[in-house]
Design an enzyme around this catalytic site. Structure first.
Site, PDB file in Angstrom:
ATOM      1  N   GLY A   1       2.742  -0.633  -6.083  1.00  0.00           N
ATOM      2  CA  GLY A   1       4.084  -0.982  -6.575  1.00  0.00           C
ATOM      3  C   GLY A   1       5.005   0.240  -6.577  1.00  0.00           C
TER       4      GLY A   1
ATOM      5  N   ASP B   1      -1.063 -11.546 -13.405  1.00  0.00           N
ATOM      6  CA  ASP B   1       0.364 -11.712 -13.104  1.00  0.00           C
ATOM      7  C   ASP B   1       1.060 -12.078 -14.416  1.00  0.00           C
ATOM      8  OD1 ASP B   1       2.931 -12.254 -11.732  1.00  0.00           O
ATOM      9  OD2 ASP B   1       1.730 -12.106  -9.929  1.00  0.00           O
TER      10      ASP B   1
ATOM     11  N   GLN C   1       0.037  -0.660 -18.186  1.00  0.00           N
ATOM     12  CA  GLN C   1      -1.237  -0.817 -17.474  1.00  0.00           C
ATOM     13  C   GLN C   1      -2.094   0.444 -17.577  1.00  0.00           C
ATOM     14  OE1 GLN C   1      -0.303  -2.534 -13.613  1.00  0.00           O
ATOM     15  NE2 GLN C   1       0.368  -4.431 -14.586  1.00  0.00           N
TER      16      GLN C   1
ATOM     17  N   ASP D   1       2.510   4.452   5.575  1.00  0.00           N
ATOM     18  CA  ASP D   1       3.307   5.418   6.347  1.00  0.00           C
ATOM     19  C   ASP D   1       2.440   6.072   7.428  1.00  0.00           C
ATOM     20  OD1 ASP D   1       5.657   5.214   4.474  1.00  0.00           O
ATOM     21  OD2 ASP D   1       4.136   5.942   3.093  1.00  0.00           O
TER      22      ASP D   1
ATOM     23  N   HIS E   1       6.329   8.526  -1.150  1.00  0.00           N
ATOM     24  CA  HIS E   1       6.482   7.301  -0.340  1.00  0.00           C
ATOM     25  C   HIS E   1       7.950   6.878  -0.479  1.00  0.00           C
ATOM     26  CE1 HIS E   1       5.910   3.448   1.499  1.00  0.00           C
ATOM     27  NE2 HIS E   1       6.268   2.815   0.406  1.00  0.00           N
TER      28      HIS E   1
HETATM   29  N1  LIG Z   1       3.389   1.779  -1.340  1.00  0.00           N
HETATM   30  C1  LIG Z   1       3.703   1.001  -0.331  1.00  0.00           C
HETATM   31  O1  LIG Z   1       3.509   1.372   0.838  1.00  0.00           O
HETATM   32  C2  LIG Z   1       4.283  -0.375  -0.536  1.00  0.00           C
HETATM   33  C3  LIG Z   1       4.398  -1.231   0.563  1.00  0.00           C
HETATM   34  C4  LIG Z   1       4.952  -2.497   0.375  1.00  0.00           C
HETATM   35  C5  LIG Z   1       5.402  -2.878  -0.887  1.00  0.00           C
HETATM   36  N2  LIG Z   1       5.269  -2.027  -1.925  1.00  0.00           N
HETATM   37  C6  LIG Z   1       5.681  -2.435  -3.272  1.00  0.00           C
HETATM   38  O2  LIG Z   1       4.690  -3.321  -3.818  1.00  0.00           O
HETATM   39  C7  LIG Z   1       5.279  -4.104  -4.866  1.00  0.00           C
HETATM   40  C8  LIG Z   1       4.901  -5.564  -4.691  1.00  0.00           C
HETATM   41  O3  LIG Z   1       5.453  -6.087  -3.524  1.00  0.00           O
HETATM   42  P1  LIG Z   1       5.349  -7.660  -3.159  1.00  0.00           P
HETATM   43  O4  LIG Z   1       6.052  -7.804  -1.856  1.00  0.00           O
HETATM   44  O5  LIG Z   1       3.967  -8.138  -3.317  1.00  0.00           O
HETATM   45  O6  LIG Z   1       6.277  -8.251  -4.300  1.00  0.00           O
HETATM   46  P2  LIG Z   1       6.330  -9.751  -4.840  1.00  0.00           P
HETATM   47  O7  LIG Z   1       7.614  -9.891  -5.592  1.00  0.00           O
HETATM   48  O8  LIG Z   1       6.020 -10.744  -3.765  1.00  0.00           O
HETATM   49  O9  LIG Z   1       5.112  -9.793  -5.871  1.00  0.00           O
HETATM   50  C9  LIG Z   1       5.096  -9.020  -7.017  1.00  0.00           C
HETATM   51  C10 LIG Z   1       4.268  -9.768  -8.025  1.00  0.00           C
HETATM   52  O10 LIG Z   1       4.124  -8.913  -9.168  1.00  0.00           O
HETATM   53  C11 LIG Z   1       4.233  -9.739 -10.316  1.00  0.00           C
HETATM   54  N3  LIG Z   1       4.533  -8.919 -11.482  1.00  0.00           N
HETATM   55  C12 LIG Z   1       5.722  -8.491 -11.949  1.00  0.00           C
HETATM   56  N4  LIG Z   1       5.552  -7.803 -13.092  1.00  0.00           N
HETATM   57  C13 LIG Z   1       4.230  -7.777 -13.349  1.00  0.00           C
HETATM   58  C14 LIG Z   1       3.432  -7.245 -14.392  1.00  0.00           C
HETATM   59  N5  LIG Z   1       3.977  -6.588 -15.414  1.00  0.00           N
HETATM   60  N6  LIG Z   1       2.095  -7.423 -14.337  1.00  0.00           N
HETATM   61  C15 LIG Z   1       1.526  -8.103 -13.329  1.00  0.00           C
HETATM   62  N7  LIG Z   1       2.228  -8.650 -12.323  1.00  0.00           N
HETATM   63  C16 LIG Z   1       3.562  -8.493 -12.330  1.00  0.00           C
HETATM   64  C17 LIG Z   1       5.327 -10.751  -9.959  1.00  0.00           C
HETATM   65  O11 LIG Z   1       5.292 -11.894 -10.806  1.00  0.00           O
HETATM   66  C18 LIG Z   1       4.913 -11.075  -8.517  1.00  0.00           C
HETATM   67  O12 LIG Z   1       3.980 -12.133  -8.467  1.00  0.00           O
HETATM   68  C19 LIG Z   1       6.781  -3.818  -4.792  1.00  0.00           C
HETATM   69  O13 LIG Z   1       7.119  -2.863  -5.783  1.00  0.00           O
HETATM   70  C20 LIG Z   1       6.964  -3.239  -3.399  1.00  0.00           C
HETATM   71  O14 LIG Z   1       8.103  -2.432  -3.313  1.00  0.00           O
HETATM   72  C21 LIG Z   1       4.728  -0.797  -1.779  1.00  0.00           C
HETATM   73  O1  LIG Z   2      10.183  -0.188   1.721  1.00  0.00           O
HETATM   74  C1  LIG Z   2       9.865  -0.860   0.754  1.00  0.00           C
HETATM   75  O2  LIG Z   2      10.580  -1.012  -0.243  1.00  0.00           O
HETATM   76  C2  LIG Z   2       8.525  -1.551   0.757  1.00  0.00           C
HETATM   77  C3  LIG Z   2       7.438  -0.613   1.097  1.00  0.00           C
HETATM   78  O3  LIG Z   2       7.440   0.513   0.267  1.00  0.00           O
HETATM   79  C4  LIG Z   2       7.410  -0.235   2.559  1.00  0.00           C
HETATM   80  O4  LIG Z   2       7.314   0.946   2.865  1.00  0.00           O
HETATM   81  O5  LIG Z   2       7.462  -1.141   3.400  1.00  0.00           O
END
Ligand SMILES: NC(=O)c1ccc[n+]([C@@H]2O[C@H](COP(=O)([O-])OP(=O)(O)OC[C@H]3O[C@@H](n4cnc5c(N)ncnc54)[C@H](O)[C@@H]3O)[C@@H](O)[C@H]2O)c1
Ligand SMILES: O=C(O)C[C@H](O)C(=O)O
Length: 334
Positions: A132, A44, A114, A161, A189
């Protein structure tokens, strides 16, 4: 991998809300199996280290025998060193009223850094799952900056999904979700994704029937159902004021578990993978496709029926991904 040797698994965004659910499931053997021990690499950023300290206390307190250790770090070179599997969760989530692609300029640079770190430090057969958002394009950028790792090893999560779609169908039919099979998510997505039940089936005692025939309401299937799945993430955000986390973590577990252990005969899952031109999808996008998996290798399922209705939807979501790709490359080159 020698019997009994732990694998190294990185979770980025380890102090965030998805990771909070995900880490315990990995530690419990839900992804890599109940016999496979793990060393967790938790990445993180500096402001999140206090919270991550607490997460590590809780990992200790889970007292799970499969956890052989953890590395807590802000340094990508440590986080990605010798990893076998990578859950790239760390990125900014969207807020109410945003589309996921609005996150692109903020998040895509994380995946450039990354990708470079994976390229230098990870095992060459590392399996990468990008969660993410915008997940497909972030996965593409990550792979672009990791040229020494095969493109097939970079995937984006559309399993949430798929799970949403299968659950909605099961609910409508009054069945258990395990009775619904082979729903496909095509494309991004995002709200242009196409949740497709043309090739999906419902298992009934001793037989199987198409979802279309079982539901017998093409009006619902071709409008409200699709819209509901496309906008489900936004609906969760509106209700929770935070994006989905518990269900996202479970979907990440499902995705990586199936990649690791394979899919059963005759069934497939949806993953954002590098496109090879199948189904007329432009080559070189990370596009969600139906895949079957064995020996840790995914293969695009061929020969599914694509109606004109479906083809239009496949093209629309491809167009969005092409635009995102262009924008992401511009951000990375700036
Ligand atoms: N693909 C999907 O279906 C899906 C579903 C839900 C959420 N998401 C995405 O997942 C991501 C995370 O969601 P969350 O609810 O856990 O968010 P969150 O804000 O609770 O957690 C994100 C974490 O990432 C950390 N972070 C930020 N930049 C970073 C870096 N460069 N290196 C390492 N860590 C870093 C932050 O400090 C935080 O702890 C978001 O982009 C969200 O939109 C995707
Ligand atoms: O919708 C969002 O931004 C979070 C995640 O991608 C989701 O599908 O729930």
């Amino acid at each position: 991998m020698a019997e009994g040797e732990p694998i190294r698994v990185v979770v980025t965004g380890a102090a965030g809300q998805i990771a909070y659910s995900l880490i315990s499931m990995i530690a419990n053997g839900d992804v890599f199996g109940k016999e496979q021990s793990v060393i967790l690499h938790l990445l993180d950023i500096p402001p999140a280290m206090g919270v991550l300290e607490g997460v590590c206390m809780e990992i200790d307190d889970l007292a799970l025998p499969l956890v052989k250790g953890y590395v807590k770090t802000t340094e990508p070179e440590l986080a990605f060193k010798d990893v076998d599997a990578a859950f790239l969760v760390g990125a900014m989530p969207r807020r109410e009223g945003m589309e996921r692609k609005d996150l692109l300029s903020a998040n895509v640079k994380i995946f450039k850094v990354q990708g470079e770190a994976l390229n230098k430090y990870a095992k060459k057969d590392v399996k990468v799952l990008v969660v993410g958002n915008p997940a497909n394009t972030n996965a593409l950028i990550c792979s672009f900056y990791a040229p020494s790792i095969p493109k097939e090893n970079f995937t984006a999560m559309t399993r949430l999904d798929q799970n949403r779609a299968q659950s909605a169908i099961a609910k409508r039919l009054g069945l258990c979700v395990s009775n619904v099979k082979n729903v496909t998510i095509w494309g991004n997505h995002s709200s242009t994704q196409f949740p497709d039940v043309f090739n999906a089936s419902v298992k009934l005692p001793g037989s199987s029937k198409s979802v279309y025939d079982s539901i017998n309401d093409s009006q619902w299937l071709e409008s409200d159902f699709i819209k509901t799945i496309q906008t489900r993430g936004a609906a969760v955000i509106q209700a929770r004021k935070m994006s989905s986390a518990m269900s996202a973590a479970k979907a990440a577990v499902d995705h990586m578990r199936d990649w690791w252990s394979g899919t059963s005969e005759g069934s497939w899952v949806s993953m954002g993978v590098i496109s090879d031109g199948s189904y007329g999808v432009p080559q070189g996008l990370i596009y969600s496709l139906p895949v079957s998996i064995s020996n840790k290798q995914w293969k695009i399922v061929q020969g599914l029926k694509i109606t004109d209705f479906a083809k239009n939807k496949l093209d629309l979501t491809a167009k969005e991904l092409l635009e995102e790709k262009e924008e992401a490359m511009a951000v990375c080159n700036a």
